[in-house]
Design a protein around this motif. Structure first.
Motif, PDB file in Angstrom:
ATOM      1  N   ASP A 157      22.356  -1.395 -83.643  1.00 24.96           N
ATOM      2  CA  ASP A 157      21.226  -0.469 -83.591  1.00 24.96           C
ATOM      3  C   ASP A 157      19.933  -1.155 -84.011  1.00 24.96           C
ATOM      4  OD1 ASP A 157      22.833   1.540 -82.702  1.00 24.96           O
ATOM      5  OD2 ASP A 157      23.052   2.518 -84.649  1.00 24.96           O
ATOM      6  N   VAL A 158      19.994  -1.949 -85.072  1.00 23.25           N
ATOM      7  CA  VAL A 158      18.808  -2.677 -85.535  1.00 23.25           C
ATOM      8  C   VAL A 158      18.395  -3.713 -84.488  1.00 23.25           C
ATOM      9  CG1 VAL A 158      17.945  -4.314 -87.257  1.00 23.25           C
ATOM     10  CG2 VAL A 158      19.268  -2.320 -87.971  1.00 23.25           C
ATOM     11  N   ALA A 159      19.370  -4.433 -83.946  1.00 27.43           N
ATOM     12  CA  ALA A 159      19.080  -5.459 -82.935  1.00 27.43           C
ATOM     13  C   ALA A 159      18.457  -4.832 -81.689  1.00 27.43           C
ATOM     14  CB  ALA A 159      20.359  -6.205 -82.565  1.00 27.43           C
ATOM     15  N   MET A 160      18.978  -3.684 -81.259  1.00 27.72           N
ATOM     16  CA  MET A 160      18.449  -3.012 -80.074  1.00 27.72           C
ATOM     17  C   MET A 160      17.016  -2.533 -80.310  1.00 27.72           C
ATOM     18  SD  MET A 160      19.946   0.312 -78.025  1.00 27.72           S
ATOM     19  CE  MET A 160      21.507  -0.524 -77.713  1.00 27.72           C
ATOM     20  N   LYS A 161      16.753  -2.014 -81.505  1.00 31.73           N
ATOM     21  CA  LYS A 161      15.407  -1.544 -81.832  1.00 31.73           C
ATOM     22  C   LYS A 161      14.404  -2.689 -81.780  1.00 31.73           C
ATOM     23  CE  LYS A 161      12.790   0.976 -85.362  1.00 31.73           C
ATOM     24  NZ  LYS A 161      12.834   1.622 -86.707  1.00 31.73           N
ATOM     25  N   MET A 162      14.803  -3.846 -82.280  1.00 29.21           N
ATOM     26  CA  MET A 162      13.910  -5.009 -82.273  1.00 29.21           C
ATOM     27  C   MET A 162      13.675  -5.512 -80.854  1.00 29.21           C
ATOM     28  SD  MET A 162      15.399  -6.877 -85.675  1.00 29.21           S
ATOM     29  CE  MET A 162      14.241  -8.232 -85.717  1.00 29.21           C
ATOM     30  N   THR A 163      14.725  -5.474 -80.018  1.00 32.74           N
ATOM     31  CA  THR A 163      14.570  -5.876 -78.619  1.00 32.74           C
ATOM     32  C   THR A 163      13.635  -4.937 -77.887  1.00 32.74           C
ATOM     33  OG1 THR A 163      16.781  -6.865 -78.562  1.00 32.74           O
ATOM     34  CG2 THR A 163      15.797  -6.284 -76.453  1.00 32.74           C
ATOM     35  N   GLU A 164      13.763  -3.633 -78.127  1.00 30.59           N
ATOM     36  CA  GLU A 164      12.877  -2.659 -77.497  1.00 30.59           C
ATOM     37  C   GLU A 164      11.430  -2.852 -77.946  1.00 30.59           C
ATOM     38  OE1 GLU A 164      14.569   1.122 -78.448  1.00 30.59           O
ATOM     39  OE2 GLU A 164      16.154   0.972 -76.928  1.00 30.59           O
ATOM     40  N   THR A 165      11.249  -3.202 -79.223  1.00 27.40           N
ATOM     41  CA  THR A 165       9.901  -3.470 -79.729  1.00 27.40           C
ATOM     42  C   THR A 165       9.294  -4.684 -79.048  1.00 27.40           C
ATOM     43  OG1 THR A 165      10.456  -2.519 -81.891  1.00 27.40           O
ATOM     44  CG2 THR A 165       8.559  -3.991 -81.807  1.00 27.40           C
ATOM     45  N   LEU A 166      10.101  -5.730 -78.880  1.00 26.11           N
ATOM     46  CA  LEU A 166       9.613  -6.929 -78.193  1.00 26.11           C
ATOM     47  C   LEU A 166       9.251  -6.615 -76.748  1.00 26.11           C
ATOM     48  CD1 LEU A 166       9.000  -9.929 -78.313  1.00 26.11           C
ATOM     49  CD2 LEU A 166      11.392 -10.392 -77.769  1.00 26.11           C
ATOM     50  N   ASN A 167      10.032  -5.760 -76.095  1.00 26.94           N
ATOM     51  CA  ASN A 167       9.708  -5.348 -74.725  1.00 26.94           C
ATOM     52  C   ASN A 167       8.358  -4.645 -74.676  1.00 26.94           C
ATOM     53  OD1 ASN A 167      12.185  -6.334 -74.000  1.00 26.94           O
ATOM     54  ND2 ASN A 167      13.135  -4.351 -73.612  1.00 26.94           N
ATOM     55  N   LYS A 168       8.102  -3.759 -75.641  1.00 22.46           N
ATOM     56  CA  LYS A 168       6.833  -3.020 -75.672  1.00 22.46           C
ATOM     57  C   LYS A 168       5.645  -3.952 -75.889  1.00 22.46           C
ATOM     58  CE  LYS A 168       8.835   1.308 -77.411  1.00 22.46           C
ATOM     59  NZ  LYS A 168       8.917   2.247 -78.560  1.00 22.46           N
ATOM     60  N   ILE A 169       5.865  -5.008 -76.653  1.00 22.83           N
ATOM     61  CA  ILE A 169       4.806  -5.987 -76.893  1.00 22.83           C
ATOM     62  C   ILE A 169       4.559  -6.837 -75.650  1.00 22.83           C
ATOM     63  CG2 ILE A 169       4.278  -8.119 -78.169  1.00 22.83           C
ATOM     64  CD1 ILE A 169       5.710  -6.859 -80.583  1.00 22.83           C
ATOM     65  N   SER A 170       5.649  -7.225 -74.968  1.00 20.01           N
ATOM     66  CA  SER A 170       5.566  -8.244 -73.916  1.00 20.01           C
ATOM     67  C   SER A 170       5.161  -7.699 -72.554  1.00 20.01           C
ATOM     68  CB  SER A 170       6.913  -8.956 -73.779  1.00 20.01           C
ATOM     69  OG  SER A 170       7.330  -9.485 -75.013  1.00 20.01           O
ATOM     70  N   LEU A 171       5.739  -6.584 -72.136  1.00 24.24           N
ATOM     71  CA  LEU A 171       5.537  -6.094 -70.766  1.00 24.24           C
ATOM     72  C   LEU A 171       4.072  -5.874 -70.410  1.00 24.24           C
ATOM     73  CD1 LEU A 171       8.597  -3.680 -70.445  1.00 24.24           C
ATOM     74  CD2 LEU A 171       8.265  -5.844 -69.239  1.00 24.24           C
ATOM     75  N   PRO A 172       3.249  -5.282 -71.290  1.00 23.78           N
ATOM     76  CA  PRO A 172       1.834  -5.130 -70.934  1.00 23.78           C
ATOM     77  C   PRO A 172       1.125  -6.462 -70.712  1.00 23.78           C
ATOM     78  CG  PRO A 172       2.402  -3.656 -72.737  1.00 23.78           C
ATOM     79  CD  PRO A 172       3.569  -4.584 -72.552  1.00 23.78           C
TER      80      PRO A 172
END
Length: 318
Positions: A157-172
């Motif tokens: 759960d922690v790992a997935m949350k961090m991956t989702e955060t990185l996606n939000k930072i990177s995609l834009p």
């Protein structure tokens, strides 16, 4: 006696199940087309909890033969099918994963006729000759540092949350600097650009955002990344995926360790060697930069890369 339109008969029943993201567990079922997915309350399938999803993000529709297709509606962060960003309308098969913003949607066809059609099409694709194209591009590899250890220590759960955060930072940033192609790699991305400057600006912006976020975050939820940049010829598959020697070299450079470096009198020590929040670039990428940008990089050493016989010069963003 009424006549039925045969195209209506062919339209399959489908289900979209959100398996990851803020709207996880939400389901949409339909046999009416086209329908729109987005954040706006007026669309057919509303995913309102994800700010990375556009108001009208993607459209799903059928063709005359009953095939189901998806088209991105000029969304801010793009639409992906099985981790590959779609540029044109793309046909869907039962079992595909659609990624919109941070939401992962499993696409399922209930119609047995359509499932059989999809199965035959997949088998035909495997046995049919296809032509790959080649293009010289700037290549960016982004990876979350030490993600496997974090998942083992703190849970998925922690790992997935961090991956989702990185996606939000990177995609834009990928969208802002006009990436040609981007593909999720689990804990990061493979991204290509037409221009080396756009590739570098993307890397610098993402690293800046990650560092700024880490100043506001305490403990385990800090994110650390590694980025590598290369420039060279990519082999492009019909689905848009990239591979080839230039892509392989970029992946190798992203994961370099101190032990891979050729040791000389001028070599830095192991304590000076950056292991995270770093940008490494190859000599081919370095040579595409102007003199001003080159001054921002330091030759960190020559490295032995798997599958490459000679030592490979690598530069580090200072």
């Amino acid at each position: 006696m009424s006549n039925k339109n045969p195209t209506h008969i062919l339209k399959p029943n489908i289900k979209l199940l959100v398996t990851k993201g803020n709207d996880e567990g939400k389901v949409y079922e339909s046999n009416r087309y086209p329908f729109i997915i987005g954040r706006d309350e007026s669309v057919d399938f509303v995913l309102s909890k994800d700010s990375n999803i556009s108001r009208r993000h993607a459209k799903i529709f059928t063709d005359e033969e009953g095939g189901v297709w998806i088209e991105d509606l000029k969304s801010t962060n793009g639409s992906f099918v099985d981790n590959i960003r779609i540029v044109h309308k793309t046909e869907l098969n039962s079992g595909n994963t659609i990624i919109l913003g941070s939401a992962w949607l499993k696409f399922i066809i209930f119609d047995p006729v359509q499932n059989e059609k999809a199965k035959k099409k997949k088998e035909a694709a495997r046995s049919t000759f296809f032509t790959e194209s080649k293009k010289v591009e700037a290549i960016l590899i982004l990876d979350q540092f030490d993600s496997s250890r974090l998942a083992n220590k703190y849970g998925d759960d922690v790992a997935m949350k961090m991956t989702e955060t990185l996606n939000k930072i990177s995609l834009p940033s990928f969208n802002k600097y006009k990436s040609q192609f981007n593909k999720g790699t689990g804990d990061g991305f493979l991204v290509t650009f037409k221009k080396a400057d756009n590739c570098l600006n993307t890397a610098l912006e993402i690293l800046k955002k990650v560092k700024a976020r880490n100043l506001r975050i305490k403990g385990v939820e800090k994110i650390f990344i590694r980025i590598s940049l290369n420039y060279g010829q990519c082999t492009i598959e019909p689905n848009g995926d990239r591979h080839g020697n230039a892509v392989n070299a970029a992946f190798r450079v992203e994961g370099l360790k101190y032990r891979d470096m050729k040791k000389t009198k001028e070599s830095i020590s192991s304590k000076e060697f950056p292991d995270k929040n770093r940008i490494f670039i190859t000599e081919d990428f370095f040579n595409k930069l102007d003199e001003k940008k080159r001054k921002r990089f330091k030759h960190i050493g020559d490295f032995k890369l798997k599958g490459i016989h000679e030592f490979y010069p690598v530069y580090y963003y200072t």
